[in-house]
Structures are given as C-alpha cells and as structure tokens.
Design a protein around this motif. Structure first.
Motif, PDB file in Angstrom:
ATOM      1  N   GLU A  88      23.909  26.139  52.209  1.00 48.87           N
ATOM      2  CA  GLU A  88      24.687  27.215  52.825  1.00 48.87           C
ATOM      3  C   GLU A  88      26.071  27.259  52.187  1.00 48.87           C
ATOM      4  OE1 GLU A  88      24.816  26.620  57.041  1.00 48.87           O
ATOM      5  OE2 GLU A  88      22.628  26.679  57.267  1.00 48.87           O
ATOM      6  N   ILE A  89      26.658  28.460  52.159  1.00 54.62           N
ATOM      7  CA  ILE A  89      27.998  28.658  51.591  1.00 54.62           C
ATOM      8  C   ILE A  89      28.908  29.202  52.685  1.00 54.62           C
ATOM      9  CG2 ILE A  89      29.374  29.793  49.805  1.00 54.62           C
ATOM     10  CD1 ILE A  89      26.807  30.237  48.219  1.00 54.62           C
ATOM     11  N   TYR A  90      30.107  28.634  52.769  1.00 54.06           N
ATOM     12  CA  TYR A  90      31.117  29.116  53.712  1.00 54.06           C
ATOM     13  C   TYR A  90      32.401  29.435  52.948  1.00 54.06           C
ATOM     14  CZ  TYR A  90      27.945  27.521  57.319  1.00 54.06           C
ATOM     15  OH  TYR A  90      26.839  27.356  58.115  1.00 54.06           O
ATOM     16  N   ALA A  91      33.205  30.325  53.516  1.00 55.98           N
ATOM     17  CA  ALA A  91      34.462  30.713  52.874  1.00 55.98           C
ATOM     18  C   ALA A  91      35.462  31.107  53.942  1.00 55.98           C
ATOM     19  CB  ALA A  91      34.228  31.880  51.904  1.00 55.98           C
ATOM     20  N   ASP A  92      36.724  31.155  53.548  1.00 55.96           N
ATOM     21  CA  ASP A  92      37.767  31.698  54.415  1.00 55.96           C
ATOM     22  C   ASP A  92      37.703  33.229  54.346  1.00 55.96           C
ATOM     23  OD1 ASP A  92      40.516  30.903  55.836  1.00 55.96           O
ATOM     24  OD2 ASP A  92      40.864  32.704  54.614  1.00 55.96           O
ATOM     25  N   PRO A  93      38.080  33.936  55.386  1.00 54.01           N
ATOM     26  CA  PRO A  93      38.055  35.404  55.311  1.00 54.01           C
ATOM     27  C   PRO A  93      38.847  35.972  54.142  1.00 54.01           C
ATOM     28  CG  PRO A  93      38.391  34.699  57.570  1.00 54.01           C
ATOM     29  CD  PRO A  93      38.455  33.458  56.721  1.00 54.01           C
ATOM     30  N   ALA A  94      39.894  35.262  53.703  1.00 52.43           N
ATOM     31  CA  ALA A  94      40.729  35.747  52.597  1.00 52.43           C
ATOM     32  C   ALA A  94      40.384  35.124  51.252  1.00 52.43           C
ATOM     33  CB  ALA A  94      42.201  35.490  52.908  1.00 52.43           C
ATOM     34  N   SER A  95      39.335  34.306  51.196  1.00 52.65           N
ATOM     35  CA  SER A  95      38.920  33.709  49.917  1.00 52.65           C
ATOM     36  C   SER A  95      38.490  34.797  48.936  1.00 52.65           C
ATOM     37  CB  SER A  95      37.746  32.753  50.124  1.00 52.65           C
ATOM     38  OG  SER A  95      38.085  31.672  50.951  1.00 52.65           O
ATOM     39  N   ILE A  96      38.570  34.481  47.640  1.00 49.15           N
ATOM     40  CA  ILE A  96      38.050  35.362  46.601  1.00 49.15           C
ATOM     41  C   ILE A  96      36.670  34.842  46.200  1.00 49.15           C
ATOM     42  CG2 ILE A  96      38.392  36.279  44.285  1.00 49.15           C
ATOM     43  CD1 ILE A  96      40.413  37.272  46.358  1.00 49.15           C
ATOM     44  N   VAL A  97      35.654  35.691  46.350  1.00 47.66           N
ATOM     45  CA  VAL A  97      34.266  35.264  46.145  1.00 47.66           C
ATOM     46  C   VAL A  97      33.544  36.263  45.244  1.00 47.66           C
ATOM     47  CG1 VAL A  97      32.084  34.693  47.274  1.00 47.66           C
ATOM     48  CG2 VAL A  97      34.246  34.228  48.447  1.00 47.66           C
ATOM     49  N   GLY A  98      32.697  35.756  44.358  1.00 48.22           N
ATOM     50  CA  GLY A  98      31.838  36.635  43.554  1.00 48.22           C
ATOM     51  C   GLY A  98      32.113  36.546  42.071  1.00 48.22           C
ATOM     52  N   SER A  99      32.385  37.699  41.461  1.00 52.82           N
ATOM     53  CA  SER A  99      32.628  37.803  40.019  1.00 52.82           C
ATOM     54  C   SER A  99      31.427  37.301  39.221  1.00 52.82           C
ATOM     55  CB  SER A  99      33.893  37.029  39.627  1.00 52.82           C
ATOM     56  OG  SER A  99      34.232  37.267  38.272  1.00 52.82           O
ATOM     57  N   ILE A 100      30.255  37.846  39.548  1.00 51.48           N
ATOM     58  CA  ILE A 100      29.028  37.442  38.862  1.00 51.48           C
ATOM     59  C   ILE A 100      28.935  38.236  37.556  1.00 51.48           C
ATOM     60  CG2 ILE A 100      26.517  37.267  39.040  1.00 51.48           C
ATOM     61  CD1 ILE A 100      26.908  37.181  42.109  1.00 51.48           C
ATOM     62  N   GLY A 101      29.524  37.709  36.526  1.00 54.64           N
ATOM     63  CA  GLY A 101      29.569  38.368  35.226  1.00 54.64           C
ATOM     64  C   GLY A 101      29.924  37.378  34.143  1.00 54.64           C
ATOM     65  N   VAL A 102      29.943  37.847  32.896  1.00 55.51           N
ATOM     66  CA  VAL A 102      30.226  36.992  31.748  1.00 55.51           C
ATOM     67  C   VAL A 102      31.261  37.685  30.872  1.00 55.51           C
ATOM     68  CG1 VAL A 102      29.219  35.708  29.814  1.00 55.51           C
ATOM     69  CG2 VAL A 102      27.816  36.246  31.808  1.00 55.51           C
ATOM     70  N   ILE A 103      32.183  36.915  30.330  1.00 52.95           N
ATOM     71  CA  ILE A 103      33.217  37.480  29.481  1.00 52.95           C
ATOM     72  C   ILE A 103      33.399  36.622  28.235  1.00 52.95           C
ATOM     73  CG2 ILE A 103      35.062  36.234  30.688  1.00 52.95           C
ATOM     74  CD1 ILE A 103      36.892  38.648  30.163  1.00 52.95           C
ATOM     75  N   MET A 104      33.714  37.305  27.143  1.00 55.82           N
ATOM     76  CA  MET A 104      34.041  36.608  25.889  1.00 55.82           C
ATOM     77  C   MET A 104      35.174  37.396  25.248  1.00 55.82           C
ATOM     78  SD  MET A 104      31.385  35.610  22.864  1.00 55.82           S
ATOM     79  CE  MET A 104      31.829  34.510  21.532  1.00 55.82           C
ATOM     80  N   ALA A 105      36.344  36.824  25.189  1.00 48.93           N
ATOM     81  CA  ALA A 105      37.533  37.570  24.772  1.00 48.93           C
ATOM     82  C   ALA A 105      38.140  37.009  23.497  1.00 48.93           C
ATOM     83  CB  ALA A 105      38.569  37.561  25.893  1.00 48.93           C
ATOM     84  N   GLY A 106      38.834  37.856  22.789  1.00 46.56           N
ATOM     85  CA  GLY A 106      39.550  37.451  21.585  1.00 46.56           C
ATOM     86  C   GLY A 106      40.512  38.554  21.195  1.00 46.56           C
ATOM     87  N   PHE A 107      41.026  38.523  19.983  1.00 53.31           N
ATOM     88  CA  PHE A 107      41.905  39.583  19.517  1.00 53.31           C
ATOM     89  C   PHE A 107      41.802  39.683  17.999  1.00 53.31           C
ATOM     90  CE2 PHE A 107      44.998  36.697  17.738  1.00 53.31           C
ATOM     91  CZ  PHE A 107      44.956  35.576  18.549  1.00 53.31           C
ATOM     92  N   GLY A 108      42.224  40.830  17.482  1.00 50.93           N
ATOM     93  CA  GLY A 108      42.202  41.054  16.045  1.00 50.93           C
ATOM     94  C   GLY A 108      43.617  41.221  15.505  1.00 50.93           C
ATOM     95  N   VAL A 109      43.902  40.580  14.385  1.00 54.89           N
ATOM     96  CA  VAL A 109      45.255  40.632  13.823  1.00 54.89           C
ATOM     97  C   VAL A 109      45.250  41.159  12.393  1.00 54.89           C
ATOM     98  CG1 VAL A 109      46.092  38.759  15.290  1.00 54.89           C
ATOM     99  CG2 VAL A 109      45.090  38.213  13.076  1.00 54.89           C
ATOM    100  N   GLN A 110      44.162  41.847  12.009  1.00 51.46           N
ATOM    101  CA  GLN A 110      44.065  42.262  10.607  1.00 51.46           C
ATOM    102  C   GLN A 110      45.170  43.238  10.216  1.00 51.46           C
ATOM    103  OE1 GLN A 110      41.734  42.846  12.909  1.00 51.46           O
ATOM    104  NE2 GLN A 110      41.276  45.043  12.994  1.00 51.46           N
ATOM    105  N   ASP A 111      45.541  44.164  11.111  1.00 52.08           N
ATOM    106  CA  ASP A 111      46.594  45.134  10.792  1.00 52.08           C
ATOM    107  C   ASP A 111      47.950  44.445  10.673  1.00 52.08           C
ATOM    108  OD1 ASP A 111      44.745  47.164  10.787  1.00 52.08           O
ATOM    109  OD2 ASP A 111      45.128  47.745  12.862  1.00 52.08           O
TER     110      ASP A 111
END
Length: 317
Positions: A153-176
């Motif tokens: 079972e999972i419990y949380a506070d009413p103000a907790s931040i929950v979820g974000s079921i996703g994937v991210i891969m970040a970077g940047f380009g400096v060629q210019d």
C-alpha cells in the motif's frame, strides 16, 4: 678572548629562545598527533555506526523504516545497493512487524529504480506475512513512485507531490556558439553512430528517432511496472494523463488510485500497522566515501557532467 657580560647574556637569550621554540614545536606536534588520533577514532566510530544489521538487536515489536531520500542514482545515498540492503535487514529482523519505505525523492535512474522494485517483490514473496508500506512525504515522483508501486500500500500527505510517470533525457547543443568563438571540434570515431548526441554537432533525424524509441521503451517498462504493482486500484480508464509525466498532490493522487490513503509515516505505523515504535534500518554510504567526495575527488567527473561532455543517460523524473 673570553666573552664579555653582554655576549653571555645574548648567548643565554638565544639559547632560551631556541628552547622555547623546541617546546612550542613539541606542543604543536603533540596537538596534531592528538588531533590525528581523535580523527581516526571518529572515523572508526562512524564506520561502526553505519554497519548493516545494527538494528537487528531491537527486541521490541516495531516498524522497520528504510528511507529513500534524494536522487536515485548508483553513487547516491538512494542507490539500489543501499536501499535493498536496508530492506533485506528490515525484513529479516524478527521483531519488525512491517516494513515502511519513507520516500522523499524526485526520481532518478530507471535501472536503479527497477533494481529496488524487483527486490521489493522478491522480499514480499519470501516474507508473505510481513507487509511493506510506502509513505511519501514531500515528494514521490517518477523513479521514486516506480519503487513505491511495488509496495502493498502507498500513503502520502495531501500536499505531497506524486506521479510523474515519464522518462526524460536532456542535453544541449553548442555548435553555433563554438563556431562564433572559432572553436574547431575534432572527434574521431570507429562506428557510424559513436558520436551520437555530440553537443558540438547538430542533431541528426536518425539520432532523434533512435533516442525517442529508446525512451518510449523505458516508458512502457515503467508503465507496466506501475500497473503490475497497483493493479485494479489504478484508475486507468478515462485518465490517459496518468502516464503522461504529470504529477499531482497526494489528495488528487488518491482519487486517481496512485495512493491508498493520506497519512504520514508515523500515522501508517500507528493506524495501519498498529505499532508505535519505528526503527530506522536505512544503510548509509561509507563515511570515507563522503569525506573523499567532500574534498573534491569527484570534481572532474562533476565538471564534465555539468558541461554536458559525458554521455547523457535517461532519467525517470
């Protein structure tokens, strides 16, 4: 020629100063040696205090707590190795009536999260009479929620931040910027795609497609794990946003089936398990590792990461 009175006084003064300097040097030597011994004994104490299994001696009924705090990475305090070691000790303890994962994490490595997820399921199967609960405090997002979904079972506070079921891969380009500064990039590879995601080169369409395919695969693995862990409690029908990377308050997460109730860790122990005593089984890293990192052993690696010069890695956060 015999030294006169003034010369004797001068010699005596010089000898006195020399003796005073020797005494001062000895005192400083003793001080630094004592400091060294104190430091050594402090380090030995810290090593002893951080040994797994110290909590096994608890004889009173209790809830065994294991913390998941901060980014879930292989070299962090929330690495899979440390978390799973604490979980094994918590389940093995004879007088622990239940195990509580106390979570405050934005997520991190999908691999590390999956390691913990699988170990939780294995331990639950090995100890069917001992429940594992997850209690989210400030945040239980992405990889942290991945881990939590393996709990009974999972419990949380009413103000907790929950979820974000996703994937991210970040970077940047400096060629210019490199071109404007007159910087010439020189890179040599064996393999047509070895320079994929090079920040000094434009992103090729085939590279973008390859990375997106990989992220989609990891995302589907994440979704499958959450569905397996939560089962029919998850309100999938009519809520496609569940797996979009969005996050919610604990109160909203309850209506979506992401959590089972709104309680603090202490309330879970008292109201759900029925035991007031909570004992922390969290395993921390080696104090020596912490000292070395504090003095900058990992500066070079951190600098490379901050500049984006190392290979990027997917993150579920």
């Amino acid at each position: 020629m015999e030294p006169n009175n003034k010369e004797w006084k001068l010699i005596e003064r010089l000898l006195g100063q020399a003796q005073a300097e020797q005494r001062k040097t000895r005192r400083w030597g003793i001080f630094f040696k004592s400091l060294g011994f104190i430091y050594l004994f402090a380090m030995l104490y810290l090593f002893a205090a951080n040994r797994p299994g110290d909590s096994l001696a608890v004889t009173e009924p209790h809830v065994a707590v294991v913390d998941v705090t901060g980014a879930i990475m292989s070299d962090s305090a929330a690495s899979a190795d440390l978390i799973t070691t604490g979980l094994r000790e918590a389940f093995e303890a004879e007088n622990s009536k239940a195990v509580l994962l106390r979570i405050n994490s934005p997520g991190g490595s999908p691999v590390q999260s999956n390691f913990v997820y699988n170990e939780i399921r294995r331990l639950r199967a090995e100890y069917p009479d001992k429940k594992l609960y997850a209690a989210i405090t400030d945040m239980g997002a992405s990889g942290a929620y991945f881990i939590a979904s393996a709990a009974d079972e999972i419990y949380a506070d009413p103000a907790s931040i929950v979820g974000s079921i996703g994937v991210i891969m970040a970077g940047f380009g400096v060629q210019d910027a490199a071109e404007k500064l007159g910087v010439e990039r020189r890179v040599y590879t064996a393999g047509d795609n070895k320079d994929i995601l090079d920040p000094f080169a434009p992103v090729r369409d085939k590279d973008r497609e390859h990375v997106q395919t990989m992220l989609d695969e990891i995302h589907q693995q994440f979704i499958a794990a959450v569905k397996q862990g939560r089962g029919d409690r998850l309100k999938v029908d009519g809520h496609p946003e569940l797996f979009s990377g969005l996050f919610w308050t604990g109160e909203r997460a309850l209506s979506l089936g992401l959590v089972d109730g709104l309680k603090s860790p202490g309330q879970v122990a008292r109201d759900v398990v029925g035991v007031d005593e909570m004992v922390n089984y969290t395993v921390s890293g080696s104090p020596l590792d912490k000292v070395l990192k504090r003095f900058g052993v990992s500066v070079g690696d951190g600098l490379g990461k901050s500049l984006g010069l190392d290979a990027a890695a997917p993150s579920i956060r």
